[in-house]
Design a protein around this motif. Structure first.
Motif, PDB file in Angstrom:
ATOM      1  N   ILE A  97       0.835  -1.208   0.000  1.00 41.48           N
ATOM      2  CA  ILE A  97       0.000   0.000   0.000  1.00 41.48           C
ATOM      3  C   ILE A  97       0.865   1.251   0.000  1.00 41.48           C
ATOM      4  CG2 ILE A  97      -1.691   1.331   1.329  1.00 41.48           C
ATOM      5  CD1 ILE A  97      -2.860  -1.072  -0.108  1.00 41.48           C
ATOM      6  N   PHE A  98       1.957   1.230   0.743  1.00 40.36           N
ATOM      7  CA  PHE A  98       2.869   2.379   0.748  1.00 40.36           C
ATOM      8  C   PHE A  98       3.420   2.623  -0.651  1.00 40.36           C
ATOM      9  CE2 PHE A  98       7.012   4.315   0.770  1.00 40.36           C
ATOM     10  CZ  PHE A  98       6.922   5.329   1.705  1.00 40.36           C
ATOM     11  N   ALA A  99       3.963   1.576  -1.253  1.00 42.87           N
ATOM     12  CA  ALA A  99       4.635   1.706  -2.541  1.00 42.87           C
ATOM     13  C   ALA A  99       3.682   2.066  -3.673  1.00 42.87           C
ATOM     14  CB  ALA A  99       5.359   0.395  -2.876  1.00 42.87           C
ATOM     15  N   THR A 100       2.517   1.433  -3.690  1.00 39.66           N
ATOM     16  CA  THR A 100       1.600   1.553  -4.822  1.00 39.66           C
ATOM     17  C   THR A 100       0.669   2.753  -4.733  1.00 39.66           C
ATOM     18  OG1 THR A 100       1.662  -0.855  -5.021  1.00 39.66           O
ATOM     19  CG2 THR A 100      -0.099   0.286  -6.199  1.00 39.66           C
ATOM     20  N   PHE A 101       0.233   3.113  -3.526  1.00 39.01           N
ATOM     21  CA  PHE A 101      -0.759   4.169  -3.397  1.00 39.01           C
ATOM     22  C   PHE A 101      -0.350   5.318  -2.472  1.00 39.01           C
ATOM     23  CE2 PHE A 101      -3.146   0.171  -4.199  1.00 39.01           C
ATOM     24  CZ  PHE A 101      -3.606   0.479  -5.469  1.00 39.01           C
ATOM     25  N   ALA A 102       0.048   5.021  -1.257  1.00 40.77           N
ATOM     26  CA  ALA A 102       0.264   6.077  -0.260  1.00 40.77           C
ATOM     27  C   ALA A 102       1.337   7.069  -0.687  1.00 40.77           C
ATOM     28  CB  ALA A 102       0.613   5.461   1.100  1.00 40.77           C
ATOM     29  N   TYR A 157      11.532   0.714   7.792  1.00 43.91           N
ATOM     30  CA  TYR A 157      12.101  -0.153   6.752  1.00 43.91           C
ATOM     31  C   TYR A 157      10.995  -0.929   6.047  1.00 43.91           C
ATOM     32  CZ  TYR A 157      14.482  -4.187   4.722  1.00 43.91           C
ATOM     33  OH  TYR A 157      14.935  -5.159   3.873  1.00 43.91           O
ATOM     34  N   ARG A 158      11.151  -1.046   4.735  1.00 42.83           N
ATOM     35  CA  ARG A 158      10.165  -1.809   3.949  1.00 42.83           C
ATOM     36  C   ARG A 158      10.845  -2.416   2.735  1.00 42.83           C
ATOM     37  NH1 ARG A 158      10.052   3.013   3.385  1.00 42.83           N
ATOM     38  NH2 ARG A 158       8.607   3.312   5.089  1.00 42.83           N
ATOM     39  N   GLN A 159      10.224  -3.407   2.192  1.00 37.04           N
ATOM     40  CA  GLN A 159      10.644  -3.969   0.915  1.00 37.04           C
ATOM     41  C   GLN A 159       9.560  -3.659  -0.117  1.00 37.04           C
ATOM     42  OE1 GLN A 159      12.450  -8.035   1.047  1.00 37.04           O
ATOM     43  NE2 GLN A 159      11.768  -7.973   3.167  1.00 37.04           N
ATOM     44  N   TYR A 160       9.955  -3.056  -1.213  1.00 38.79           N
ATOM     45  CA  TYR A 160       8.988  -2.766  -2.263  1.00 38.79           C
ATOM     46  C   TYR A 160       8.525  -4.066  -2.912  1.00 38.79           C
ATOM     47  CZ  TYR A 160       8.419   2.255  -2.900  1.00 38.79           C
ATOM     48  OH  TYR A 160       8.027   3.558  -2.757  1.00 38.79           O
ATOM     49  N   TYR A 219       5.947   6.383  -8.434  1.00 36.82           N
ATOM     50  CA  TYR A 219       6.206   5.013  -8.005  1.00 36.82           C
ATOM     51  C   TYR A 219       7.700   4.739  -8.068  1.00 36.82           C
ATOM     52  CZ  TYR A 219       6.285  -0.003  -7.550  1.00 36.82           C
ATOM     53  OH  TYR A 219       6.579  -1.266  -7.101  1.00 36.82           O
ATOM     54  N   PHE A 220       8.311   5.157  -9.173  1.00 38.89           N
ATOM     55  CA  PHE A 220       9.746   4.932  -9.366  1.00 38.89           C
ATOM     56  C   PHE A 220      10.584   5.812  -8.451  1.00 38.89           C
ATOM     57  CE2 PHE A 220       7.620   3.969 -13.406  1.00 38.89           C
ATOM     58  CZ  PHE A 220       7.970   2.632 -13.536  1.00 38.89           C
ATOM     59  N   VAL A 221      10.082   7.023  -8.177  1.00 33.47           N
ATOM     60  CA  VAL A 221      10.780   7.911  -7.236  1.00 33.47           C
ATOM     61  C   VAL A 221      10.826   7.271  -5.849  1.00 33.47           C
ATOM     62  CG1 VAL A 221      10.720  10.143  -6.049  1.00 33.47           C
ATOM     63  CG2 VAL A 221      10.201  10.029  -8.486  1.00 33.47           C
ATOM     64  N   GLY A 222       9.677   6.750  -5.411  1.00 33.46           N
ATOM     65  CA  GLY A 222       9.611   6.099  -4.099  1.00 33.46           C
ATOM     66  C   GLY A 222      10.486   4.881  -4.029  1.00 33.46           C
ATOM     67  N   GLU A 223      10.462   4.071  -5.080  1.00 34.12           N
ATOM     68  CA  GLU A 223      11.280   2.861  -5.123  1.00 34.12           C
ATOM     69  C   GLU A 223      12.761   3.219  -5.066  1.00 34.12           C
ATOM     70  OE1 GLU A 223      11.003  -1.109  -7.808  1.00 34.12           O
ATOM     71  OE2 GLU A 223      11.559   0.726  -8.902  1.00 34.12           O
ATOM     72  N   TYR A 224      13.170   4.231  -5.837  1.00 35.85           N
ATOM     73  CA  TYR A 224      14.575   4.657  -5.864  1.00 35.85           C
ATOM     74  C   TYR A 224      15.024   5.164  -4.493  1.00 35.85           C
ATOM     75  CZ  TYR A 224      18.678   7.528  -6.871  1.00 35.85           C
ATOM     76  OH  TYR A 224      19.931   8.088  -6.835  1.00 35.85           O
ATOM     77  N   ILE A 229      17.925   4.746   0.688  1.00 42.27           N
ATOM     78  CA  ILE A 229      17.879   4.955   2.138  1.00 42.27           C
ATOM     79  C   ILE A 229      18.136   3.659   2.900  1.00 42.27           C
ATOM     80  CG2 ILE A 229      16.345   5.582   4.065  1.00 42.27           C
ATOM     81  CD1 ILE A 229      14.937   7.473   2.005  1.00 42.27           C
ATOM     82  N   TRP A 230      17.565   2.557   2.406  1.00 45.59           N
ATOM     83  CA  TRP A 230      17.660   1.276   3.106  1.00 45.59           C
ATOM     84  C   TRP A 230      18.551   0.282   2.369  1.00 45.59           C
ATOM     85  CZ3 TRP A 230      15.867   1.631   7.840  1.00 45.59           C
ATOM     86  CH2 TRP A 230      14.859   2.575   8.115  1.00 45.59           C
ATOM     87  N   ALA A 231      19.547   0.788   1.654  1.00 44.25           N
ATOM     88  CA  ALA A 231      20.413  -0.069   0.827  1.00 44.25           C
ATOM     89  C   ALA A 231      21.057  -1.197   1.628  1.00 44.25           C
ATOM     90  CB  ALA A 231      21.487   0.778   0.149  1.00 44.25           C
ATOM     91  N   ASN A 232      21.626  -0.871   2.778  1.00 47.16           N
ATOM     92  CA  ASN A 232      22.317  -1.890   3.584  1.00 47.16           C
ATOM     93  C   ASN A 232      21.360  -2.953   4.096  1.00 47.16           C
ATOM     94  OD1 ASN A 232      24.780  -0.600   3.220  1.00 47.16           O
ATOM     95  ND2 ASN A 232      24.568   0.621   5.088  1.00 47.16           N
TER      96      ASN A 232
END
Length: 245
Positions: A97-102, A157-160, A219-224, A229-232
């Motif tokens: 929901i975060f990734a797709t809509f929020a 922390y989240r996983q897309y 969507y791509f901005v959020g994913e990037y 931010i959570w790369a590690n």
């Protein structure tokens, strides 16, 4: 015996509760106390076909309230661990929901609204609305949505989801909303947003296409941003084989 208090976790729960509370209060206040004068000439404020669900702002508000409801529920019956042994369906759904809509809707609504407002506020929020639509409610709907969703991006922390799944969901929503505003136009013979009234047909098509592409690009901005931010943490999750399915 020393008392061990997890301050970051407490602050996260408090943040989620505050966000959830303000969105639900905004919806409650808007439904019960925002009374539009009968003399108002704008379709965008008169009661009519579709009600408040005519507006993307209101859909965004609903998604923000729903998302932070999931956060509050997850805080108490789920887990915010970065690498849980068994990621729950609630946690996976919350991330979706975060990734797709929020996130995309919050960024789209806020930037589009304030950009048009800066050019000519009468095209998006006429000054006459101030008599029944309070400033604080306007900021909850068009400013706080960005502040809270960015805070959430940096603190939780989240996983897309898989890009095909997440992006497709947002694309379908945007297409359905464009169809929806045309149904409203057909039923009421007026556009939902005053800006659409002053544009010619080619300009209107161009505007809708631009806003649509602009909206789904987030969507791509959020994913990037999430990946940076959570790369590690994402690397650790990947190496341990704990991926969303």
């Amino acid at each position: 015996m020393a008392l061990c208090v997890d301050i970051p976790r407490i602050l996260m729960k408090l943040f989620h509760f505050v966000a959830w509370s303000q969105y639900f209060f905004a919806i409650f206040y808007d439904l019960n106390y925002v009374v539009v004068p009968r003399s108002d000439t704008h379709l965008m404020t008169r009661p009519g076909f579709g009600g408040r669900l005519r507006f993307l702002t209101y859909w965004c508000l609903i998604f923000q309230a729903f998302y932070f409801t999931l956060c509050v529920v997850n805080d108490f019956i789920g887990t915010n661990e970065h690498h849980p042994k068994r990621p729950s369906k609630l946690r996976t759904f919350k991330d979706y929901i975060f990734a797709t809509f929020a996130f995309p809707l919050a960024m789209n609504v806020a930037i589009s609204f304030w950009s048009i407002y800066a050019i000519d506020r009468e095209l998006i929020l006429p000054k006459s609305f101030e008599s029944f639509f309070p400033h604080w409610l306007n900021h909850v709907m068009h400013t706080n949505i960005v502040i809270f969703i960015l805070l959430e991006l940096f603190t939780s922390y989240r996983q897309y989801p898989k890009r095909k799944t997440g992006f497709t969901g947002l694309l379908i929503f945007n297409i359905l909303y464009v169809i929806w505003i045309h149904i409203i136009k057909y039923k009421s013979d007026r556009w939902v947003y005053p800006i659409l009234e002053v544009l010619s047909l080619p300009q209107r098509i161009g505007f809708i296409v631009f806003i649509g592409v602009f909206g789904i690009s987030f969507y791509f901005v959020g994913e990037y941003l999430n990946n940076k931010i959570w790369a590690n943490e994402l690397k650790l999750t990947k190496s341990s084989g704990k991926k969303h399915k």
